[in-house]
Design an enzyme around this catalytic site. Structure first.
Site, PDB file in Angstrom:
ATOM      1  N   HIS A 262      53.940  26.953 103.349  1.00 30.65           N
ATOM      2  CA  HIS A 262      53.584  27.808 102.212  1.00 30.65           C
ATOM      3  C   HIS A 262      54.315  27.340 100.976  1.00 30.65           C
ATOM      4  O   HIS A 262      55.453  26.897 101.064  1.00 30.65           O
ATOM      5  CB  HIS A 262      53.939  29.278 102.504  1.00 30.65           C
ATOM      6  N   ASP A 312      47.336  32.890 107.312  1.00 31.61           N
ATOM      7  CA  ASP A 312      46.083  32.486 107.955  1.00 31.61           C
ATOM      8  C   ASP A 312      46.228  32.202 109.441  1.00 31.61           C
ATOM      9  O   ASP A 312      45.231  32.165 110.157  1.00 31.61           O
ATOM     10  CB  ASP A 312      45.518  31.244 107.255  1.00 31.61           C
TER      11      ASP A 312
HETATM   12  N1  COA Z   1      51.180  20.662 108.449  1.00 27.25           N
HETATM   13  C1  COA Z   1      51.965  19.561 108.439  1.00 27.25           C
HETATM   14  N2  COA Z   1      52.833  19.272 107.458  1.00 27.25           N
HETATM   15  C2  COA Z   1      52.913  20.140 106.444  1.00 27.25           C
HETATM   16  C3  COA Z   1      52.148  21.309 106.397  1.00 27.25           C
HETATM   17  C4  COA Z   1      51.259  21.547 107.447  1.00 27.25           C
HETATM   18  N3  COA Z   1      50.505  22.646 107.485  1.00 27.25           N
HETATM   19  N4  COA Z   1      52.443  22.003 105.272  1.00 27.25           N
HETATM   20  C5  COA Z   1      53.365  21.281 104.624  1.00 27.25           C
HETATM   21  N5  COA Z   1      53.654  20.157 105.344  1.00 27.25           N
HETATM   22  C6  COA Z   1      54.604  19.149 104.975  1.00 27.25           C
HETATM   23  C7  COA Z   1      53.972  18.173 103.999  1.00 27.25           C
HETATM   24  O1  COA Z   1      53.380  17.077 104.661  1.00 27.25           O
HETATM   25  C8  COA Z   1      55.165  17.759 103.176  1.00 27.25           C
HETATM   26  O2  COA Z   1      55.910  16.817 103.906  1.00 27.25           O
HETATM   27  P1  COA Z   1      56.494  15.518 103.165  1.00 27.25           P
HETATM   28  O3  COA Z   1      57.441  16.059 102.115  1.00 27.25           O
HETATM   29  O4  COA Z   1      57.157  14.785 104.286  1.00 27.25           O
HETATM   30  O5  COA Z   1      55.318  14.818 102.599  1.00 27.25           O
HETATM   31  C9  COA Z   1      55.994  19.026 103.091  1.00 27.25           C
HETATM   32  O6  COA Z   1      55.645  19.786 104.250  1.00 27.25           O
HETATM   33  C10 COA Z   1      55.743  19.829 101.818  1.00 27.25           C
HETATM   34  O7  COA Z   1      54.342  20.038 101.694  1.00 27.25           O
HETATM   35  P2  COA Z   1      53.572  20.177 100.305  1.00 27.25           P
HETATM   36  O8  COA Z   1      52.143  19.790 100.484  1.00 27.25           O
HETATM   37  O9  COA Z   1      54.344  19.502  99.227  1.00 27.25           O
HETATM   38  O10 COA Z   1      53.664  21.724 100.085  1.00 27.25           O
HETATM   39  P3  COA Z   1      52.757  22.530  99.088  1.00 27.25           P
HETATM   40  O11 COA Z   1      53.588  23.647  98.602  1.00 27.25           O
HETATM   41  O12 COA Z   1      52.098  21.674  98.064  1.00 27.25           O
HETATM   42  O13 COA Z   1      51.567  23.052 100.028  1.00 27.25           O
HETATM   43  C11 COA Z   1      50.314  24.295 101.496  1.00 27.25           C
HETATM   44  C12 COA Z   1      51.509  24.299 100.561  1.00 27.25           C
HETATM   45  C13 COA Z   1      50.057  25.740 101.954  1.00 27.25           C
HETATM   46  C14 COA Z   1      49.065  23.807 100.762  1.00 27.25           C
HETATM   47  C15 COA Z   1      50.613  23.394 102.726  1.00 27.25           C
HETATM   48  O14 COA Z   1      51.702  23.925 103.444  1.00 27.25           O
HETATM   49  C16 COA Z   1      49.407  23.209 103.606  1.00 27.25           C
HETATM   50  O15 COA Z   1      48.592  22.296 103.376  1.00 27.25           O
HETATM   51  N6  COA Z   1      49.254  24.060 104.681  1.00 27.25           N
HETATM   52  C17 COA Z   1      48.090  23.983 105.516  1.00 27.25           C
HETATM   53  C18 COA Z   1      46.940  24.765 104.883  1.00 27.25           C
HETATM   54  C19 COA Z   1      47.171  26.248 104.948  1.00 27.25           C
HETATM   55  O16 COA Z   1      47.550  26.785 105.974  1.00 27.25           O
HETATM   56  N7  COA Z   1      46.896  26.902 103.835  1.00 27.25           N
HETATM   57  C20 COA Z   1      47.005  28.356 103.739  1.00 27.25           C
HETATM   58  C21 COA Z   1      48.107  28.730 102.802  1.00 27.25           C
HETATM   59  S1  COA Z   1      48.425  30.456 102.831  1.00 27.25           S
END
Ligand code: COA
Length: 376
Positions: A262, A312
């Site tokens: 998140h 979710d």
């Molecule tokens: N699965 C695997 N790795 C994940 C992850 C996931 N669901 N969520 C974050 N990470 C990892 C990323 O790969 C990243 O690793 P790195 O620094 O080694 O590259 C790190 O955690 C930070 O992720 P980042 O994408 O920068 O975080 P964000 O704040 O931009 O994204 C989300 C937040 C929610 C978009 C992200 O956690 C995600 O894609 N989750 C899956 C989709 C989801 O469940 N969305 C509903 C949100 S309520």
């Protein structure tokens, strides 16, 4: 001219304005609506009380709640033209595309679309909240070749939705679980879809346009669309024993696991904690292994990636065990979040300034136009 106040990518941790609606403490894993903790509301309030709280600022008294319930039930019917529109859509269309288009179309039939008074705005918010539920249930009936079931005025918001979808009044325990889902999805500060709604409202466009923008943003798999991805994953895993091998493969392919991570919560999302207990309750009631598979995934994700479930994750198994088809997971998220969207839209109108940020231009330096025939 370069402007020297560049925000981080994705606007992470940037405060872009003030709001009196929802407080998230990402470090402590706490969430409250207008000062009331989400677990207090999920335990003790109904969705209608929560909707009143978000839209009007305080919990309703008996009279105020009665009036809101009446207003919601008076607004349940949708125009026949919209039912016809729903019937004309292809069966394999995305349910979120259908919802976005139907809400946009609903504006055409609004009886007082051009009245921008605060009272008219509130009426419109309640109208959209109520009719969205009827549209989703109607779409589900049409998609399955069944007759559309008219709403019932004597049922609460949650029971009426399940009734319109299935033709049977749900057991009180089932209706209450869905009611809790509505409460915990109702608002979440400036998430992507709410921000999209506020940007549209800030141009002084109408409420329907702002809600339509929000639905478009919610559809994406990084936002509301993740709950459908979670269910697809659970169905692929099938039994808890397969969870580890499944995740190993996902990790080796460097893919994301839906329902984890998140932007704001640095610990478990408090909504996930509530949904986890609802998932367990339903698993005890219905049998099946959806909760067990989810729990196994949670354990591995925490140990291997230090990532916790978000809203979710356990929502997927809860909705599935409530008998809701996967393609409706994101639409029913919208049917709850529309409460927050409209509350934010009203808040935006009440103290508006156009939201218009800047971009740091990294493109080509100035150059002269070359006539078409002289270009290589
Ligand atoms: N699965 C695997 N790795 C994940 C992850 C996931 N669901 N969520 C974050 N990470 C990892 C990323 O790969 C990243 O690793 P790195 O620094 O080694 O590259 C790190 O955690 C930070 O992720 P980042 O994408 O920068 O975080 P964000 O704040 O931009 O994204 C989300 C937040 C929610 C978009 C992200 O956690 C995600 O894609 N989750 C899956 C989709 C989801 O469940 N969305 C509903 C949100 S309520």
């Amino acid at each position: 001219m370069r402007i020297n106040n560049t925000a981080p990518k994705g606007l992470e941790d940037v405060i872009i304005g003030s709001s009196s609606l929802t407080l998230i403490d990402g470090r402590a894993g706490r969430l409250s609506y207008r000062g009331y903790d989400i677990s207090d509301l999920a335990e003790n309030a109904t969705f209608e009380e929560t909707a009143y709280l978000l839209l009007y600022g305080n919990l309703p008294n008996v009279q105020e709640l009665r009036q809101l319930k009446k207003n919601l039930s008076d607004e349940r019917e949708i125009p026949t033209q919209l039912v016809e529109l729903l019937k004309g859509f292809p069966n394999d269309a995305s349910a979120m595309d259908i919802l976005r288009t139907s809400i946009s179309a609903l504006s055409i039939y609004d009886p007082d679309l051009h009245d921008y008074s605060p009272d008219a705005m509130l009426r419109r918010a309640i109208r959209i909240l109520s009719k969205m539920t009827t549209m989703i249930a109607g779409y589900e009936r049409i998609r399955n070749g069944a007759e559309v079931i008219p709403p019932r005025a004597d049922l609460d918001h949650a029971s009426n939705f399940l009734y319109m979808m299935r033709g049977q009044v749900p057991e009180p325990v089932v209706a209450r679980i869905y009611d809790k889902c509505l409460i915990i999805h109702a608002d979440h500060e400036l998430n992507a879809s709410t921000f999209a709604a506020r940007v549209t409202a800030s141009t002084l466009s109408d409420v329907y346009s702002a809600v339509t923008s929000a639905i478009g943003a919610l559809k994406g798999p990084l936002h509301g669309g993740a709950n459908e991805g979670v269910m697809e994953m659970l169905e692929e895993i099938k039994v808890p024993e397969n969870a580890e091998a499944y995740l190993k493969k996902v990790f080796s392919e460097k893919k994301r696991v839906m329902g984890f991570g998140h932007r704001v919560y640095k610990t478990i999302d408090p909504r996930a904690t509530i949904l986890k207990s609802l998932s367990k309750e339903l698993a005890t009631k219905n049998g099946g292994e959806w909760f067990e598979i989810s729990y196994k995934l949670e354990e591995i994700m925490r140990a291997e990636k230090n990532l916790s479930p978000n809203v979710d994750f356990y929502a997927a198994s809860v909705y599935h065990m409530l008998g809701i088809p996967t393609y409706l997971f994101t639409p029913i998220f919208a049917a709850s979040r529309v409460t927050g969207w409209t509350a934010h839209i009203l808040e935006q109108y009440s103290d508006n300034r156009l939201i218009r940020p800047r971009a740091d231009y990294l493109g080509h330096p100035p150059r002269k136009y070359i006539p078409l025939t002289q270009r290589k």
